[in-house]
Write a protein that holds these residues in place. Sequence first.
Motif, PDB file in Angstrom:
ATOM      1  N   ALA A  80     -44.735 -30.192  71.590  1.00  9.99           N
ATOM      2  CA  ALA A  80     -45.509 -31.235  71.144  1.00  9.99           C
ATOM      3  C   ALA A  80     -44.907 -32.428  70.926  1.00  9.99           C
ATOM      4  O   ALA A  80     -43.842 -32.583  70.828  1.00  9.99           O
ATOM      5  N   SER A  81     -45.844 -33.516  70.706  1.00 10.85           N
ATOM      6  CA  SER A  81     -45.093 -34.702  70.053  1.00 10.85           C
ATOM      7  C   SER A  81     -45.936 -35.123  68.797  1.00 10.85           C
ATOM      8  O   SER A  81     -46.765 -35.243  68.728  1.00 10.85           O
ATOM      9  N   VAL A  82     -44.915 -35.444  68.032  1.00  2.02           N
ATOM     10  CA  VAL A  82     -45.306 -35.672  66.431  1.00  2.02           C
ATOM     11  C   VAL A  82     -44.549 -37.010  66.041  1.00  2.02           C
ATOM     12  O   VAL A  82     -43.507 -37.164  65.886  1.00  2.02           O
ATOM     13  N   VAL A  83     -45.419 -38.122  65.993  1.00  2.00           N
ATOM     14  CA  VAL A  83     -44.888 -39.625  65.902  1.00  2.00           C
ATOM     15  C   VAL A  83     -45.504 -40.300  64.674  1.00  2.00           C
ATOM     16  O   VAL A  83     -46.689 -40.049  64.410  1.00  2.00           O
ATOM     17  N   GLU A  84     -44.718 -41.116  63.952  1.00  2.00           N
ATOM     18  CA  GLU A  84     -45.251 -41.814  62.526  1.00  2.00           C
ATOM     19  C   GLU A  84     -46.107 -40.661  61.844  1.00  2.00           C
ATOM     20  O   GLU A  84     -47.261 -41.232  61.724  1.00  2.00           O
ATOM     21  N   THR A  85     -45.733 -39.395  61.486  1.00  2.00           N
ATOM     22  CA  THR A  85     -46.735 -38.695  60.922  1.00  2.00           C
ATOM     23  C   THR A  85     -46.027 -38.107  59.531  1.00  2.00           C
ATOM     24  O   THR A  85     -44.903 -38.023  59.480  1.00  2.00           O
ATOM     25  N   THR A  86     -46.903 -37.827  58.386  1.00  2.00           N
ATOM     26  CA  THR A  86     -46.311 -37.308  57.386  1.00  2.00           C
ATOM     27  C   THR A  86     -46.881 -36.043  56.913  1.00  2.00           C
ATOM     28  O   THR A  86     -48.061 -35.707  57.313  1.00  2.00           O
ATOM     29  N   ILE A  87     -46.096 -34.990  56.663  1.00  2.00           N
ATOM     30  CA  ILE A  87     -46.443 -33.565  56.386  1.00  2.00           C
ATOM     31  C   ILE A  87     -46.163 -33.327  54.832  1.00  2.00           C
ATOM     32  O   ILE A  87     -45.237 -33.222  54.595  1.00  2.00           O
ATOM     33  N   ASP A  88     -47.044 -33.271  54.140  1.00  2.00           N
ATOM     34  CA  ASP A  88     -47.164 -33.293  52.743  1.00  2.00           C
ATOM     35  C   ASP A  88     -47.501 -31.934  52.089  1.00  2.00           C
ATOM     36  O   ASP A  88     -48.665 -31.736  52.222  1.00  2.00           O
ATOM     37  N   GLY A  89     -46.575 -31.288  51.118  1.00  2.00           N
ATOM     38  CA  GLY A  89     -47.074 -30.184  50.613  1.00  2.00           C
ATOM     39  C   GLY A  89     -47.666 -29.063  51.187  1.00  2.00           C
ATOM     40  O   GLY A  89     -48.307 -28.397  50.838  1.00  2.00           O
ATOM     41  N   CYS A  90     -47.151 -28.924  52.334  1.00  2.00           N
ATOM     42  CA  CYS A  90     -47.729 -27.879  53.202  1.00  2.00           C
ATOM     43  C   CYS A  90     -46.894 -26.465  53.236  1.00  2.00           C
ATOM     44  O   CYS A  90     -45.680 -26.618  52.845  1.00  2.00           O
ATOM     45  N   ARG A  91     -47.508 -25.288  53.443  1.00  2.00           N
ATOM     46  CA  ARG A  91     -47.000 -24.091  53.417  1.00  2.00           C
ATOM     47  C   ARG A  91     -47.168 -23.336  54.781  1.00  2.00           C
ATOM     48  O   ARG A  91     -48.081 -23.044  55.075  1.00  2.00           O
ATOM     49  N   LEU A  92     -46.212 -23.400  55.601  1.00  2.00           N
ATOM     50  CA  LEU A  92     -46.291 -22.959  56.846  1.00  2.00           C
ATOM     51  C   LEU A  92     -44.987 -21.863  57.410  1.00  2.00           C
ATOM     52  O   LEU A  92     -44.173 -21.807  56.546  1.00  2.00           O
ATOM     53  N   ALA A  93     -45.457 -21.203  58.280  1.00  2.00           N
ATOM     54  CA  ALA A  93     -44.522 -19.992  58.497  1.00  2.00           C
ATOM     55  C   ALA A  93     -44.526 -19.583  59.940  1.00  2.00           C
ATOM     56  O   ALA A  93     -45.722 -19.702  60.473  1.00  2.00           O
TER      57      ALA A  93
END
Length: 208
Positions: A80-93
């Motif tokens: 995938a491509s993730v550009v100029e993005t904010t990931i805030d307070g997430c809970r991932l596994a």
Amino acid sequence: MPSAADQTVFRDAVFATRDLHQDAVRFEGTDFSGAHAEGASFLECTLVGATLDEAHLSGSRWSECEWQRVHGVGLSLVEASVVETTIDGCRLAAVSAWGSTWRDVTVVGGKVDFLNLRGARLKDVAFVDCVVVELDLQEAVVDGLTFEGCTLQQPSFGRGTYARLDLSGATLRSPVGLAGLKGATLSRPQVIDLADAFAAELGIVVTD
């Protein structure tokens, strides 16, 4: 980052659309569980409290987006491509993002367990005040990656290119592949704390 006033609210509780181009859409509490959105593009979109369990987002493109309090297990962001993005307070596994491209991305707070970035390309990416368990950066091409106030548990390095990789602001626990960190920055206290691990990887016998 997009503002709520400029976005259209996604009305469905479950993401099951066949529209693979989402532009300025706000997903509030949307359930992406099991969704197939391979190759989809998300431009100026916001995810708030969304669920991404087993979401298939391989090859998707995220630009100028924001994830807030998103949670999910078994998320695929392969290539995938993730550009100029904010990931805030997430809970991932169990996030599979090998071969992906990240540029101008900020990850703030939250926790990620088992983040596979093997072979990924990362440029100007920052992790701030978060916990990442079993981060795999083997074979990654890095040009600007920082960790401030983060805890990295069992991170893996090696066979990658680590230009401007700054680990000096992180707590490193049981790292693997330290000998392959050419180009990275560590603080002096970190080097002292990790001396035994460096020696073990290099086959050096240390005597008292």
